[in-house]
Write a protein that holds these residues in place. Structure first.
Motif, PDB file in Angstrom:
ATOM      1  N   ASP A 423      -1.650  -6.009 -15.833  1.00  0.00           N
ATOM      2  CA  ASP A 423      -2.429  -6.111 -17.061  1.00  0.00           C
ATOM      3  C   ASP A 423      -1.864  -7.174 -17.992  1.00  0.00           C
ATOM      4  N   GLY A 424      -2.748  -7.704 -18.830  1.00  0.00           N
ATOM      5  CA  GLY A 424      -2.336  -8.591 -19.905  1.00  0.00           C
ATOM      6  C   GLY A 424      -2.487  -7.877 -21.235  1.00  0.00           C
ATOM      7  N   ARG A 425      -1.770  -8.361 -22.237  1.00  0.00           N
ATOM      8  CA  ARG A 425      -1.845  -7.780 -23.579  1.00  0.00           C
ATOM      9  C   ARG A 425      -2.817  -8.607 -24.407  1.00  0.00           C
ATOM     10  N   ILE A 426      -3.980  -8.019 -24.733  1.00  0.00           N
ATOM     11  CA  ILE A 426      -4.992  -8.706 -25.524  1.00  0.00           C
ATOM     12  C   ILE A 426      -4.542  -8.684 -26.979  1.00  0.00           C
ATOM     13  N   LEU A 427      -4.304  -9.855 -27.551  1.00  0.00           N
ATOM     14  CA  LEU A 427      -3.727  -9.951 -28.896  1.00  0.00           C
ATOM     15  C   LEU A 427      -4.832  -9.980 -29.943  1.00  0.00           C
ATOM     16  N   ASP A 428      -5.253  -8.781 -30.333  1.00  0.00           N
ATOM     17  CA  ASP A 428      -6.219  -8.629 -31.419  1.00  0.00           C
ATOM     18  C   ASP A 428      -5.410  -8.377 -32.687  1.00  0.00           C
ATOM     19  N   PHE A 429      -5.171  -9.439 -33.448  1.00  0.00           N
ATOM     20  CA  PHE A 429      -4.280  -9.340 -34.602  1.00  0.00           C
ATOM     21  C   PHE A 429      -4.889  -8.561 -35.765  1.00  0.00           C
ATOM     22  N   GLU A 430      -6.201  -8.335 -35.740  1.00  0.00           N
ATOM     23  CA  GLU A 430      -6.852  -7.588 -36.822  1.00  0.00           C
ATOM     24  C   GLU A 430      -6.946  -6.104 -36.509  1.00  0.00           C
ATOM     25  N   ASN A 431      -7.337  -5.766 -35.287  1.00  0.00           N
ATOM     26  CA  ASN A 431      -7.588  -4.362 -34.939  1.00  0.00           C
ATOM     27  C   ASN A 431      -6.501  -3.738 -34.072  1.00  0.00           C
ATOM     28  N   GLY A 432      -5.523  -4.538 -33.667  1.00  0.00           N
ATOM     29  CA  GLY A 432      -4.460  -4.006 -32.827  1.00  0.00           C
ATOM     30  C   GLY A 432      -4.611  -4.428 -31.375  1.00  0.00           C
ATOM     31  N   SER A 433      -3.506  -4.792 -30.758  1.00  0.00           N
ATOM     32  CA  SER A 433      -3.526  -5.261 -29.377  1.00  0.00           C
ATOM     33  C   SER A 433      -3.724  -4.104 -28.396  1.00  0.00           C
ATOM     34  N   TYR A 434      -4.090  -4.454 -27.173  1.00  0.00           N
ATOM     35  CA  TYR A 434      -4.309  -3.434 -26.139  1.00  0.00           C
ATOM     36  C   TYR A 434      -4.140  -4.087 -24.768  1.00  0.00           C
ATOM     37  N   TRP A 435      -3.946  -3.239 -23.768  1.00  0.00           N
ATOM     38  CA  TRP A 435      -3.773  -3.703 -22.391  1.00  0.00           C
ATOM     39  C   TRP A 435      -5.129  -3.800 -21.693  1.00  0.00           C
ATOM     40  N   GLU A 436      -5.252  -4.776 -20.813  1.00  0.00           N
ATOM     41  CA  GLU A 436      -6.470  -4.905 -20.015  1.00  0.00           C
ATOM     42  C   GLU A 436      -6.120  -5.580 -18.687  1.00  0.00           C
ATOM     43  N   PRO A 437      -6.688  -5.083 -17.576  1.00  0.00           N
ATOM     44  CA  PRO A 437      -6.415  -5.725 -16.280  1.00  0.00           C
ATOM     45  C   PRO A 437      -6.892  -7.172 -16.278  1.00  0.00           C
ATOM     46  N   LEU A 438      -6.085  -8.065 -15.709  1.00  0.00           N
ATOM     47  CA  LEU A 438      -6.458  -9.479 -15.603  1.00  0.00           C
ATOM     48  C   LEU A 438      -7.232  -9.676 -14.308  1.00  0.00           C
ATOM     49  N   LYS A 439      -8.496  -9.979 -14.464  1.00  0.00           N
ATOM     50  CA  LYS A 439      -9.369 -10.147 -13.302  1.00  0.00           C
ATOM     51  C   LYS A 439     -10.140 -11.453 -13.433  1.00  0.00           C
ATOM     52  N   THR A 440     -10.642 -11.916 -12.308  1.00  0.00           N
ATOM     53  CA  THR A 440     -11.458 -13.118 -12.299  1.00  0.00           C
ATOM     54  C   THR A 440     -12.901 -12.761 -11.971  1.00  0.00           C
ATOM     55  N   LYS A 441     -13.829 -13.540 -12.506  1.00  0.00           N
ATOM     56  CA  LYS A 441     -15.253 -13.267 -12.261  1.00  0.00           C
ATOM     57  C   LYS A 441     -15.703 -13.733 -10.881  1.00  0.00           C
ATOM     58  N   SER A 442     -15.055 -14.745 -10.349  1.00  0.00           N
ATOM     59  CA  SER A 442     -15.540 -15.358  -9.109  1.00  0.00           C
ATOM     60  C   SER A 442     -15.111 -14.556  -7.883  1.00  0.00           C
ATOM     61  N   LEU A 443     -15.961 -14.540  -6.869  1.00  0.00           N
ATOM     62  CA  LEU A 443     -15.647 -13.926  -5.587  1.00  0.00           C
ATOM     63  C   LEU A 443     -14.980 -14.960  -4.692  1.00  0.00           C
ATOM     64  N   SER A 444     -13.988 -14.535  -3.927  1.00  0.00           N
ATOM     65  CA  SER A 444     -13.266 -15.454  -3.044  1.00  0.00           C
ATOM     66  C   SER A 444     -13.724 -15.226  -1.612  1.00  0.00           C
ATOM     67  N   ILE A 445     -14.506 -16.187  -1.132  1.00  0.00           N
ATOM     68  CA  ILE A 445     -15.142 -16.057   0.186  1.00  0.00           C
ATOM     69  C   ILE A 445     -14.970 -17.362   0.964  1.00  0.00           C
ATOM     70  N   ILE A 446     -14.652 -17.236   2.239  1.00  0.00           N
ATOM     71  CA  ILE A 446     -14.747 -18.368   3.172  1.00  0.00           C
ATOM     72  C   ILE A 446     -15.849 -18.037   4.167  1.00  0.00           C
ATOM     73  N   SER A 447     -16.812 -18.920   4.270  1.00  0.00           N
ATOM     74  CA  SER A 447     -17.896 -18.761   5.242  1.00  0.00           C
ATOM     75  C   SER A 447     -17.854 -19.948   6.199  1.00  0.00           C
ATOM     76  N   VAL A 448     -17.694 -19.650   7.478  1.00  0.00           N
ATOM     77  CA  VAL A 448     -17.592 -20.689   8.505  1.00  0.00           C
ATOM     78  C   VAL A 448     -18.761 -20.540   9.471  1.00  0.00           C
ATOM     79  N   GLN A 449     -19.466 -21.626   9.691  1.00  0.00           N
ATOM     80  CA  GLN A 449     -20.577 -21.640  10.642  1.00  0.00           C
ATOM     81  C   GLN A 449     -20.433 -22.858  11.547  1.00  0.00           C
ATOM     82  N   SER A 450     -20.622 -22.635  12.818  1.00  0.00           N
ATOM     83  CA  SER A 450     -20.486 -23.743  13.761  1.00  0.00           C
ATOM     84  C   SER A 450     -21.483 -23.575  14.905  1.00  0.00           C
TER      85      SER A 450
END
Length: 651
Positions: A423-450
């Motif tokens: 997790d990363g620490r989200i630095l919300d300086f007004e409302n207080g920080s919190y933890w959140e998992p660090l994830k990526t939006k993109s899917l990691s795929i290899i597609s091979v066709q021959s």
């Protein structure tokens, strides 16, 4: 990351009975003939070396102006030449720390006589590594297989921060101990990392260990920790930093009370930690949006769609800024200067991005995290020293996008692989920080066709189309950027020695939001002209030939970082009236428990073609140690499946 060290001045002027603690340090010249006659370690016969004994002893030293002092002792058995590197000693020390009292000796057995070779003072060197860090180096002399090396040194420090003590390392240890006598006005939180229990765990107190005229006496807390028969830590693929799993002692500072009774707290609340991060690490550079409103191109700020505007601002900062290779700014941080100069460290560049998004009215937060090689940040209590990286979280239409503008090949919503570390620490300086998992939006795929045909030389030739997305595309784009086309194709053929490339095309190399597409005209480097029976392995690209999991038992998680998919399809066309198909790979389906992933191999044929399709899904990013045996067997089955051949017989 520059760690926050706080100098502590101790107002003591007369003698202290803490001198007794100094005698708990282990002295040099502890050797016996049995250790020199040892040929191997019976509990780990493959070990190249064995730590016979190691000890660190921390106390406040009156002879060093009442500074913190740690005396170190090591005695190591060298079984063979593979362990000679253990004789190269590197001692890192910070700023005003001093390394002293170095003594080292190598023991060899000559007949029945123990031969001693001492380290010379002229062979000790100290180098400046960075502005704040230096390193003292020496190499023990006269190394021979079967020797024992022994050395001691002391680190004298004006800082109350205590280094971690590692009971475990890459070589086994017979005995490892840490002792300390700490004045009662210093408070530490002590925790043990790793899955091995302490054999020694004793905490006691001593009254009147220091006396100050006119103020009275102070007591000490005495710590004794030890482990015996510590196994070597075995590293393997797909793991987070070994720091997360090595058995070690961590002593985190909580507070210090001076002679007037004033208390300085190092660990308070997360709100205090937020202020420390904002002031000390980010140099109060989080609210400079007015500058960027004036200096960002007007057409960027006028984009109506919020997501499109965020993407264009990200792309603009990403292309304008150049990362200098550092995570943290050395000295004063000024985002205006960073923006104008077009270069900076990770914190500076992502602060530019943060302020730019603020200038555009886009909700976003800085994110403090720890990279994979730095270890997982603790959540037990507020502490800032675990963080070594800053990214940005943008919130658009209730969706979160993690951003890092330091890498010109990262797509929007994709953060570096090195940041996929819990997790990363989200630095919300007004409302207080919190933890959140660090994830990526993109899917990691290899597609091979021959699709392959037999040519006039009876070689298989045709097209190989590879589509990559997510981190697969990121890695490939970096390879492409680092080489010319000719160099890239030479490298491709080196990695795939059974493939000859005749033609090459690429799509979306610079469009980071789209999958990277490559098309190769290929010939398989094998002729079947003189054979009546031919065997073709259809897995000629990206074949899994080695199991990444080899340990009998793994005591820590398998961490891929992200789920991944590998799709593979090859069609082999057979000329009419040339071959009979006499054998095909077997169909296969394997699944991991707990919906962790699966592998499928499907085979179909007609009179003039064979179609091989395989699908490999790793659906979880993390597998527990309890799932290790299943994962290991999963790869064994895949390797076996991909070793299968198509067999053809000439008509």
């Amino acid at each position: 990351m520059i760690k926050a060290y706080f100098t502590t001045i101790i107002f003591l002027v007369l003698q202290s009975t803490l001198f007794a603690q100094k005698h708990k340090s282990t002295s040099i010249e502890n050797i016996n003939k049995d250790e020199l006659e040892m040929f191997f370690y019976d509990k780990d016969t493959l070990a190249n070396a064995l730590v016979l004994y190691e000890h660190a002893n921390t106390y406040i030293d009156e002879e060093s102006d009442y500074k913190f002092r740690t005396d170190y002792y090591y005695r190591v058995k060298i079984f063979n030449k593979e362990a000679y590197d253990l004789a190269n000693i590197n001692i890192s020390f910070y700023d005003k720390e001093i390394v002293s009292n170095i003594k080292a000796v190598t023991y060899n057995l000559k007949g029945d006589v123990i031969d001693k070779t001492w380290l010379k003072e002229d062979d000790i060197f100290t180098t400046k590594e960075t502005e704040y860090w230096s390193k003292t180096k020496f190499t023990l002399p006269n190394l021979k297989e079967g020797c024992v090396i022994e050395y001691v040194y002391s680190v004298i420090s004006p800082y109350s921060r205590l280094d971690d003590w590692y009971f475990q390392s890459e070589i086994p240890k017979l005995k490892s101990e840490y002792t300390a006598a700490i004045l009662g006005n210093y408070k530490y939180n002590i925790r043990l990392v790793g899955n091995k229990k302490l054999d020694k765990n004793d905490i006691s107190s001593t009254k009147n260990c220091i006396h100050v005229p006119g103020l009275g006496s102070g007591g000490c807390v005495n710590y004794v920790y030890g482990m015996e028969n510590v196994p070597a830590f075995k590293e393997e693929d797909y793991m987070l930093s070994k720091k997360n799993y090595l058995s070690r002692l961590i002593l985190d500072r909580l507070s210090y009370t001076d002679v007037r009774g004033a208390v300085k707290r190092y660990t308070k609340t997360w709100q205090d930690a937020d202020k420390t991060l904002k002031r000390q690490f980010l140099d109060n550079q989080t609210s400079k949006q007015n500058f960027f409103k004036k200096n960002l191109p007007e057409e960027l700020l006028n984009i109506e769609n919020t997501l499109d505007k965020a993407k264009e601002i990200y792309k603009y900062i990403q292309n304008k800024m150049f990362w200098n290779g550092k995570y943290w700014t050395q000295g004063r941080l000024k985002v205006k200067n960073t923006f104008d100069e077009g270069t900076g460290s990770v914190d500076a560049i992502n602060l530019v991005l943060h302020n730019s998004l603020n200038a555009a009215g886009i909700e976003n937060y800085l994110v403090a995290s720890s990279t994979r090689n730095n270890g997982l940040p603790t959540k037990l209590y507020p502490i800032t020293k675990d963080f070594n990286y800053i990214t940005v979280k943008a919130v658009i239409d209730d969706k979160s996008y993690f951003l890092d503008a330091t890498d010109k090949k990262l797509a929007f919503g994709q953060i570096p692989f090195k940041c996929l570390n819990g997790d990363g620490r989200i630095l919300d300086f007004e409302n207080g920080s919190y933890w959140e998992p660090l994830k990526t939006k993109s899917l990691s795929i290899i597609s091979v066709q021959s699709e392959l045909d037999f040519n006039d030389l009876n070689e298989l030739e045709g097209e190989l189309r590879i589509t990559k997305s997510g981190y697969y595309a990121l890695d490939e784009r970096k390879d492409l950027d680092a080489m010319s086309d000719d160099e890239y194709l030479d490298d491709f053929e080196t990695k795939n020695p059974n493939i000859l490339v005749d033609e090459y095309e690429i799509e979306n190399e610079l469009d980071l939001d789209k999958p990277l597409k490559q098309k190769f005209g290929i010939t398989l480097d094998h002729s079947y002209d003189n054979s009546s029976i031919i065997r073709i392995n259809p897995f000629f690209f990206n074949k899994i030939s080695k199991n990444p999991f080899k340990l009998d038992e793994r005591t820590y998680d398998v961490d891929y970082g992200y789920p991944r998919t590998f799709l593979y399809t090859v069609k082999i066309n057979i000329p009419p009236n040339t071959y009979n198909i006499t054998k095909l790979p077997e169909k296969k389906g394997i699944s991991l428990p707990n919906s962790g992933g699966n592998f499928m191999l499907n085979v179909s044929q007609s009179e003039d073609a064979i179609m091989i399709t395989s699908r490999l899904y790793i659906l979880k990013k993390t597998f527990s140690a309890a799932e290790y045996a299943y994962l290991k067997e999963f790869y064994n089955q895949i390797i076996k499946a991909e070793e299968a051949f198509i067999q053809l017989e000439k008509i």
